[in-house]
Design a protein around this motif. Structure first.
Motif, mmCIF file in Angstrom:
data_model
loop_
_atom_site.group_PDB
_atom_site.id
_atom_site.type_symbol
_atom_site.label_atom_id
_atom_site.label_comp_id
_atom_site.label_asym_id
_atom_site.label_seq_id
_atom_site.Cartn_x
_atom_site.Cartn_y
_atom_site.Cartn_z
ATOM 1 N N CYS A 206 0.831 -1.204 0.000
ATOM 2 C CA CYS A 206 0.000 0.000 0.000
ATOM 3 C C CYS A 206 0.869 1.260 0.000
ATOM 4 O O CYS A 206 0.590 2.221 -0.721
ATOM 5 C CB CYS A 206 -0.927 -0.003 1.216
ATOM 6 S SG CYS A 206 -2.034 1.436 1.295
ATOM 7 N N GLN A 207 1.939 1.240 0.776
ATOM 8 C CA GLN A 207 2.834 2.391 0.864
ATOM 9 C C GLN A 207 3.485 2.724 -0.471
ATOM 10 O O GLN A 207 3.873 3.874 -0.715
ATOM 11 C CB GLN A 207 3.907 2.125 1.915
ATOM 12 C CG GLN A 207 3.390 2.066 3.334
ATOM 13 C CD GLN A 207 4.407 1.484 4.305
ATOM 14 O OE1 GLN A 207 5.594 1.349 3.971
ATOM 15 N NE2 GLN A 207 3.961 1.132 5.499
ATOM 16 N N ARG A 208 3.618 1.739 -1.350
ATOM 17 C CA ARG A 208 4.280 1.944 -2.645
ATOM 18 C C ARG A 208 3.317 2.436 -3.722
ATOM 19 O O ARG A 208 3.739 2.812 -4.813
ATOM 20 C CB ARG A 208 4.922 0.635 -3.106
ATOM 21 C CG ARG A 208 5.967 0.091 -2.145
ATOM 22 C CD ARG A 208 7.258 0.877 -2.200
ATOM 23 N NE ARG A 208 8.070 0.667 -1.002
ATOM 24 C CZ ARG A 208 9.369 0.956 -0.917
ATOM 25 N NH1 ARG A 208 9.988 1.472 -1.974
ATOM 26 N NH2 ARG A 208 10.025 0.767 0.200
ATOM 27 N N LEU A 209 2.028 2.416 -3.429
ATOM 28 C CA LEU A 209 1.026 2.821 -4.408
ATOM 29 C C LEU A 209 0.726 4.311 -4.322
ATOM 30 O O LEU A 209 0.787 4.915 -3.248
ATOM 31 C CB LEU A 209 -0.280 2.062 -4.173
ATOM 32 C CG LEU A 209 -0.336 0.599 -4.610
ATOM 33 C CD1 LEU A 209 -1.553 -0.078 -4.002
ATOM 34 C CD2 LEU A 209 -0.367 0.494 -6.140
ATOM 35 N N LEU B 123 -6.061 -0.588 1.875
ATOM 36 C CA LEU B 123 -6.448 -0.839 0.481
ATOM 37 C C LEU B 123 -7.947 -1.143 0.436
ATOM 38 O O LEU B 123 -8.383 -2.154 -0.103
ATOM 39 C CB LEU B 123 -5.637 -2.022 -0.073
ATOM 40 C CG LEU B 123 -4.125 -1.802 -0.113
ATOM 41 C CD1 LEU B 123 -3.386 -3.124 -0.133
ATOM 42 C CD2 LEU B 123 -3.758 -0.957 -1.321
ATOM 43 N N ASN B 124 -8.721 -0.241 1.019
ATOM 44 C CA ASN B 124 -10.118 -0.551 1.303
ATOM 45 C C ASN B 124 -11.106 0.086 0.338
ATOM 46 O O ASN B 124 -12.289 0.165 0.620
ATOM 47 C CB ASN B 124 -10.457 -0.158 2.748
ATOM 48 C CG ASN B 124 -9.979 1.239 3.101
ATOM 49 O OD1 ASN B 124 -9.512 1.968 2.234
ATOM 50 N ND2 ASN B 124 -10.076 1.589 4.364
ATOM 51 N N GLU B 125 -10.634 0.549 -0.806
ATOM 52 C CA GLU B 125 -11.559 1.061 -1.817
ATOM 53 C C GLU B 125 -11.774 0.012 -2.901
ATOM 54 O O GLU B 125 -10.818 -0.563 -3.425
ATOM 55 C CB GLU B 125 -11.007 2.347 -2.449
ATOM 56 C CG GLU B 125 -11.112 3.565 -1.554
ATOM 57 C CD GLU B 125 -10.873 4.866 -2.318
ATOM 58 O OE1 GLU B 125 -10.654 4.804 -3.541
ATOM 59 O OE2 GLU B 125 -10.899 5.915 -1.681
ATOM 60 N N ASP B 126 -13.033 -0.251 -3.192
ATOM 61 C CA ASP B 126 -13.432 -1.120 -4.303
ATOM 62 C C ASP B 126 -12.760 -2.494 -4.232
ATOM 63 O O ASP B 126 -12.184 -2.970 -5.215
ATOM 64 C CB ASP B 126 -13.106 -0.445 -5.642
ATOM 65 C CG ASP B 126 -13.902 -1.045 -6.797
ATOM 66 O OD1 ASP B 126 -14.817 -1.849 -6.541
ATOM 67 O OD2 ASP B 126 -13.593 -0.726 -7.955
ATOM 68 N N PHE B 127 -12.860 -3.152 -3.075
ATOM 69 C CA PHE B 127 -12.319 -4.512 -2.949
ATOM 70 C C PHE B 127 -13.124 -5.479 -3.823
ATOM 71 O O PHE B 127 -14.351 -5.416 -3.874
ATOM 72 C CB PHE B 127 -12.387 -4.986 -1.495
ATOM 73 C CG PHE B 127 -12.077 -6.448 -1.334
ATOM 74 C CD1 PHE B 127 -10.771 -6.891 -1.346
ATOM 75 C CD2 PHE B 127 -13.097 -7.385 -1.203
ATOM 76 C CE1 PHE B 127 -10.467 -8.253 -1.213
ATOM 77 C CE2 PHE B 127 -12.820 -8.739 -1.077
ATOM 78 C CZ PHE B 127 -11.499 -9.172 -1.082
ATOM 79 N N ARG B 128 -12.417 -6.349 -4.522
ATOM 80 C CA ARG B 128 -13.056 -7.385 -5.335
ATOM 81 C C ARG B 128 -12.251 -8.678 -5.224
ATOM 82 O O ARG B 128 -11.035 -8.642 -5.059
ATOM 83 C CB ARG B 128 -13.117 -6.978 -6.813
ATOM 84 C CG ARG B 128 -13.766 -5.644 -7.089
ATOM 85 C CD ARG B 128 -13.699 -5.314 -8.575
ATOM 86 N NE ARG B 128 -13.931 -3.902 -8.825
ATOM 87 C CZ ARG B 128 -13.739 -3.316 -10.001
ATOM 88 N NH1 ARG B 128 -13.333 -4.042 -11.038
ATOM 89 N NH2 ARG B 128 -13.964 -2.020 -10.155
ATOM 90 N N ARG C 202 -5.798 1.904 -2.912
ATOM 91 C CA ARG C 202 -5.344 2.753 -1.807
ATOM 92 C C ARG C 202 -6.291 3.942 -1.653
ATOM 93 O O ARG C 202 -6.579 4.655 -2.613
ATOM 94 C CB ARG C 202 -3.917 3.266 -2.056
ATOM 95 C CG ARG C 202 -3.401 4.138 -0.931
ATOM 96 C CD ARG C 202 -1.942 4.493 -1.101
ATOM 97 N NE ARG C 202 -1.497 5.333 0.002
ATOM 98 C CZ ARG C 202 -0.248 5.716 0.192
ATOM 99 N NH1 ARG C 202 0.703 5.331 -0.655
ATOM 100 N NH2 ARG C 202 0.065 6.459 1.222
ATOM 101 N N ALA C 203 -6.770 4.113 -0.453
ATOM 102 C CA ALA C 203 -7.723 5.194 -0.193
ATOM 103 C C ALA C 203 -7.053 6.567 -0.306
ATOM 104 O O ALA C 203 -5.864 6.692 -0.067
ATOM 105 C CB ALA C 203 -8.308 5.024 1.200
#
Length: 240
Positions: A155-158, A206-211, A239-240
């Motif tokens: 997540c930190q790299r995104l 990473l809680n946006e649009d999980f699929r 990543r939010a």
């Protein structure tokens, strides 16, 4: 370079030894993963060089635990730059050779790097190793000692809104655990459920649009003298 943990060192040794035979040994699995990534590319993200959302943009991908680069080769035509990262020197060498042979040497290269170390190397702190549009980890999360830490580091790299794509194994509830043969000592999880992946994505921010989607097919391959069967899934969160 930060020191590897004992578990990471086991992975490094195992995959260094496996590198030359990896593509042939796991061909049905690798072909199936790439086929499914291709079919679900717009499900993964709407931002590619051939889509309206990606038009005119530089699209960067980090392929972590990249191995020989099969997923990177699948995505390379649709992105601007791919950084492969692995702890195994021989996998990195194979990745770079495969990128060159496929004509993608100008946009796709791998380096040695460990994002799962307690202390991160200063070598990985530069801008070329951050603000990725996509981080992809294929068939590797089940080898990581601390999946929660791994997801947080990804997540930190995104960049904001960037996608973390995980491709891994659906748990085998019939046998309770997969038989990984000679690789067993490198494995920490025998697959991940949708709920487990949701928790890993959301816990890392990473809680946006999980699929989450199962590939709904079994990949059969030969390893250690035995026929083995695996089913894979894809999960993604932003990543939010």
């Amino acid at each position: 370079m930060a020191e590897h943990t004992e578990h990471t060192e086991k992975n490094r040794q195992y995959f260094d030894n496996l590198a030359k035979s990896y593509k042939d040994s796991f061909k049905p699995v690798l072909d199936g993963i790439c086929r499914n990534v291709t079919a679900r590319r717009t499900w993964i993200s709407d931002t590619w060089t051939d889509t309206e959302a990606g038009q005119g943009k530089e699209i960067k991908v980090l392929d972590y635990a990249c191995g020989t680069g099969v997923v990177s080769l699948t995505l390379a035509p649709f992105v601007s730059k791919i950084v492969g990262m692995d702890v195994a020197d021989n996998m990195i060498n194979q990745f770079n050779q495969n990128a060159h042979d496929a004509g993608f040497g100008d946009k796709m290269s791998a380096i040695k790097g460990d994002l799962l170390s307690e202390t991160l190397s200063d070598e990985l702190s530069g801008p070329e190793y951050s603000d990725f549009d996509i981080v992809v980890v294929s068939a590797a999360l089940h080898h990581f000692e601390k999946p929660e830490l791994a997801m947080s580091r990804f997540c930190q790299r995104l960049k904001k809104g960037g996608v973390c794509l995980i491709i891994d194994i659906v748990p085998d509830h019939h046998r309770m655990a997969h038989d990984f043969g000679e690789a067993e000592h490198t494995v920490t999880n025998h697959g991940f459920t949708e709920e487990q992946m949701r928790q890993l994505h959301e816990g890392a921010g990473l809680n946006e649009d999980f699929r989450y989607q199962s590939m709904n097919e079994q990949f059969v391959y030969q390893k250690d003298g035995k026929q083995r069967t695996l089913t894979f899934f894809l999960s993604r969160g932003q990543r939010a």
